[in-house]
Motif scaffolding. Sequence first.
Motif, PDB file in Angstrom:
ATOM      1  N   THR A   1       1.679  -1.854   1.209  1.00  0.00           N
ATOM      2  CA  THR A   1       0.929  -1.367   2.367  1.00  0.00           C
ATOM      3  C   THR A   1       1.116   0.131   2.559  1.00  0.00           C
ATOM      4  O   THR A   1       0.157   0.859   2.826  1.00  0.00           O
ATOM      5  CB  THR A   1       1.366  -2.126   3.641  1.00  0.00           C
ATOM      6  OG1 THR A   1       1.183  -3.531   3.428  1.00  0.00           O
ATOM      7  CG2 THR A   1       0.560  -1.701   4.848  1.00  0.00           C
ATOM      8  N   LYS A   2       2.345   0.623   2.395  1.00  0.00           N
ATOM      9  CA  LYS A   2       2.612   2.062   2.542  1.00  0.00           C
ATOM     10  C   LYS A   2       1.862   2.868   1.487  1.00  0.00           C
ATOM     11  O   LYS A   2       1.274   3.908   1.784  1.00  0.00           O
ATOM     12  CB  LYS A   2       4.116   2.342   2.440  1.00  0.00           C
ATOM     13  CG  LYS A   2       4.891   1.939   3.664  1.00  0.00           C
ATOM     14  CD  LYS A   2       6.373   2.201   3.479  1.00  0.00           C
ATOM     15  CE  LYS A   2       7.163   1.663   4.660  1.00  0.00           C
ATOM     16  NZ  LYS A   2       8.609   1.823   4.468  1.00  0.00           N
ATOM     17  N   LYS A   3       1.888   2.380   0.251  1.00  0.00           N
ATOM     18  CA  LYS A   3       1.193   3.103  -0.825  1.00  0.00           C
ATOM     19  C   LYS A   3      -0.314   3.122  -0.592  1.00  0.00           C
ATOM     20  O   LYS A   3      -0.966   4.149  -0.801  1.00  0.00           O
ATOM     21  CB  LYS A   3       1.496   2.469  -2.182  1.00  0.00           C
ATOM     22  CG  LYS A   3       2.910   2.732  -2.658  1.00  0.00           C
ATOM     23  CD  LYS A   3       3.169   2.072  -3.996  1.00  0.00           C
ATOM     24  CE  LYS A   3       4.595   2.333  -4.447  1.00  0.00           C
ATOM     25  NZ  LYS A   3       4.873   1.740  -5.762  1.00  0.00           N
ATOM     26  N   ALA A   4      -0.865   2.002  -0.154  1.00  0.00           N
ATOM     27  CA  ALA A   4      -2.304   1.937   0.116  1.00  0.00           C
ATOM     28  C   ALA A   4      -2.669   2.857   1.272  1.00  0.00           C
ATOM     29  O   ALA A   4      -3.684   3.572   1.225  1.00  0.00           O
ATOM     30  CB  ALA A   4      -2.720   0.504   0.432  1.00  0.00           C
ATOM     31  N   ARG A   5      -1.840   2.882   2.308  1.00  0.00           N
ATOM     32  CA  ARG A   5      -2.098   3.738   3.470  1.00  0.00           C
ATOM     33  C   ARG A   5      -2.054   5.214   3.079  1.00  0.00           C
ATOM     34  O   ARG A   5      -2.889   6.004   3.508  1.00  0.00           O
ATOM     35  CB  ARG A   5      -1.058   3.441   4.550  1.00  0.00           C
ATOM     36  CG  ARG A   5      -1.640   3.534   5.947  1.00  0.00           C
ATOM     37  CD  ARG A   5      -0.622   3.216   7.010  1.00  0.00           C
ATOM     38  NE  ARG A   5      -0.415   1.781   7.138  1.00  0.00           N
ATOM     39  CZ  ARG A   5       0.747   1.201   7.381  1.00  0.00           C
ATOM     40  NH1 ARG A   5       1.834   1.932   7.526  1.00  0.00           N
ATOM     41  NH2 ARG A   5       0.838  -0.097   7.494  1.00  0.00           N
ATOM     42  N   LYS A   6      -1.073   5.586   2.241  1.00  0.00           N
ATOM     43  CA  LYS A   6      -0.960   6.985   1.810  1.00  0.00           C
ATOM     44  C   LYS A   6      -2.176   7.410   0.990  1.00  0.00           C
ATOM     45  O   LYS A   6      -2.572   8.566   1.022  1.00  0.00           O
ATOM     46  CB  LYS A   6       0.306   7.194   0.978  1.00  0.00           C
ATOM     47  CG  LYS A   6       1.566   7.257   1.808  1.00  0.00           C
ATOM     48  CD  LYS A   6       2.761   7.528   0.929  1.00  0.00           C
ATOM     49  CE  LYS A   6       4.034   7.631   1.745  1.00  0.00           C
ATOM     50  NZ  LYS A   6       5.197   7.903   0.896  1.00  0.00           N
ATOM     51  N   ALA A   7      -2.751   6.491   0.248  1.00  0.00           N
ATOM     52  CA  ALA A   7      -3.929   6.791  -0.574  1.00  0.00           C
ATOM     53  C   ALA A   7      -5.226   6.637   0.223  1.00  0.00           C
ATOM     54  O   ALA A   7      -6.308   6.868  -0.315  1.00  0.00           O
ATOM     55  CB  ALA A   7      -3.960   5.878  -1.797  1.00  0.00           C
ATOM     56  N   HIS A   8      -5.118   6.239   1.494  1.00  0.00           N
ATOM     57  CA  HIS A   8      -6.274   5.976   2.363  1.00  0.00           C
ATOM     58  C   HIS A   8      -7.175   4.905   1.755  1.00  0.00           C
ATOM     59  O   HIS A   8      -8.401   5.046   1.750  1.00  0.00           O
ATOM     60  CB  HIS A   8      -7.061   7.247   2.647  1.00  0.00           C
ATOM     61  CG  HIS A   8      -6.350   8.191   3.563  1.00  0.00           C
ATOM     62  ND1 HIS A   8      -6.999   9.133   4.289  1.00  0.00           N
ATOM     63  CD2 HIS A   8      -5.046   8.345   3.896  1.00  0.00           C
ATOM     64  CE1 HIS A   8      -6.146   9.827   5.013  1.00  0.00           C
ATOM     65  NE2 HIS A   8      -4.946   9.359   4.764  1.00  0.00           N
ATOM     66  N   LEU A   9      -6.560   3.837   1.249  1.00  0.00           N
ATOM     67  CA  LEU A   9      -7.293   2.718   0.669  1.00  0.00           C
ATOM     68  C   LEU A   9      -6.891   1.431   1.378  1.00  0.00           C
ATOM     69  O   LEU A   9      -5.790   1.332   1.919  1.00  0.00           O
ATOM     70  CB  LEU A   9      -6.974   2.570  -0.825  1.00  0.00           C
ATOM     71  CG  LEU A   9      -7.423   3.693  -1.748  1.00  0.00           C
ATOM     72  CD1 LEU A   9      -6.827   3.494  -3.141  1.00  0.00           C
ATOM     73  CD2 LEU A   9      -8.930   3.735  -1.841  1.00  0.00           C
ATOM     74  N   SER A  10      -7.780   0.448   1.344  1.00  0.00           N
ATOM     75  CA  SER A  10      -7.413  -0.880   1.823  1.00  0.00           C
ATOM     76  C   SER A  10      -6.475  -1.501   0.783  1.00  0.00           C
ATOM     77  O   SER A  10      -6.358  -1.005  -0.341  1.00  0.00           O
ATOM     78  CB  SER A  10      -8.661  -1.747   1.976  1.00  0.00           C
ATOM     79  OG  SER A  10      -9.244  -1.984   0.708  1.00  0.00           O
ATOM     80  N   LEU A  11      -5.821  -2.589   1.156  1.00  0.00           N
ATOM     81  CA  LEU A  11      -4.953  -3.262   0.178  1.00  0.00           C
ATOM     82  C   LEU A  11      -5.762  -3.706  -1.035  1.00  0.00           C
ATOM     83  O   LEU A  11      -5.341  -3.519  -2.176  1.00  0.00           O
ATOM     84  CB  LEU A  11      -4.256  -4.465   0.820  1.00  0.00           C
ATOM     85  CG  LEU A  11      -3.150  -4.160   1.815  1.00  0.00           C
ATOM     86  CD1 LEU A  11      -2.636  -5.450   2.448  1.00  0.00           C
ATOM     87  CD2 LEU A  11      -2.013  -3.426   1.148  1.00  0.00           C
ATOM     88  N   GLY A  12      -6.938  -4.295  -0.786  1.00  0.00           N
ATOM     89  CA  GLY A  12      -7.798  -4.743  -1.883  1.00  0.00           C
ATOM     90  C   GLY A  12      -8.256  -3.583  -2.753  1.00  0.00           C
ATOM     91  O   GLY A  12      -8.244  -3.666  -3.983  1.00  0.00           O
ATOM     92  N   GLY A  13      -8.646  -2.486  -2.110  1.00  0.00           N
ATOM     93  CA  GLY A  13      -9.083  -1.307  -2.855  1.00  0.00           C
ATOM     94  C   GLY A  13      -7.962  -0.715  -3.688  1.00  0.00           C
ATOM     95  O   GLY A  13      -8.161  -0.281  -4.822  1.00  0.00           O
ATOM     96  N   PHE A  14      -6.760  -0.702  -3.114  1.00  0.00           N
ATOM     97  CA  PHE A  14      -5.598  -0.182  -3.834  1.00  0.00           C
ATOM     98  C   PHE A  14      -5.305  -1.038  -5.070  1.00  0.00           C
ATOM     99  O   PHE A  14      -5.121  -0.520  -6.163  1.00  0.00           O
ATOM    100  CB  PHE A  14      -4.381  -0.150  -2.909  1.00  0.00           C
ATOM    101  CG  PHE A  14      -3.164   0.445  -3.540  1.00  0.00           C
ATOM    102  CD1 PHE A  14      -2.967   1.815  -3.535  1.00  0.00           C
ATOM    103  CD2 PHE A  14      -2.211  -0.359  -4.146  1.00  0.00           C
ATOM    104  CE1 PHE A  14      -1.844   2.373  -4.133  1.00  0.00           C
ATOM    105  CE2 PHE A  14      -1.083   0.177  -4.736  1.00  0.00           C
ATOM    106  CZ  PHE A  14      -0.900   1.553  -4.728  1.00  0.00           C
ATOM    107  N   VAL A  15      -5.298  -2.354  -4.885  1.00  0.00           N
ATOM    108  CA  VAL A  15      -5.000  -3.265  -6.003  1.00  0.00           C
ATOM    109  C   VAL A  15      -6.086  -3.158  -7.076  1.00  0.00           C
ATOM    110  O   VAL A  15      -5.778  -3.088  -8.270  1.00  0.00           O
ATOM    111  CB  VAL A  15      -4.852  -4.718  -5.497  1.00  0.00           C
ATOM    112  CG1 VAL A  15      -4.772  -5.703  -6.649  1.00  0.00           C
ATOM    113  CG2 VAL A  15      -3.617  -4.842  -4.605  1.00  0.00           C
TER     114      VAL A  15
END
Length: 107
Positions: free
Chosen positions: A21-35
């Motif tokens: 969640t922290k990594k996705a938030r830092k990248a300004h992505l949703s969890l799904g988008g990050f994955v």
Amino acid sequence: MRKRNCRLEVCFTKDELSALTKKARKAHLSLGGFVRSAVSGAEIKEAPGADIPKLIYEVRRVGINIDQILKIAHTKGLLDVPQLRKALEDNRAVERMIVDAYTTTGS
């Protein structure tokens, strides 16, 4: 109809989910988008701060000014044109470094 209609359930520990969640938030992505970005092999970068686009804008503006001065100097023979060309190349290199460091790639 939704483009993504296949679902996958994955179980995480609290620590793993928190890290994701922290990594996705830092990248300004949703969890799904990050994955999805991670699975596709895209380099995921931290989203730039609010001041970075302003910095890029200012560096580009300086480059445009140098370019205009270079054109005038070349036509009138007033200034040392090679030195201005070097300054313009240096400015463009700085711009590329900033853009590469703070822009996300991938889909």
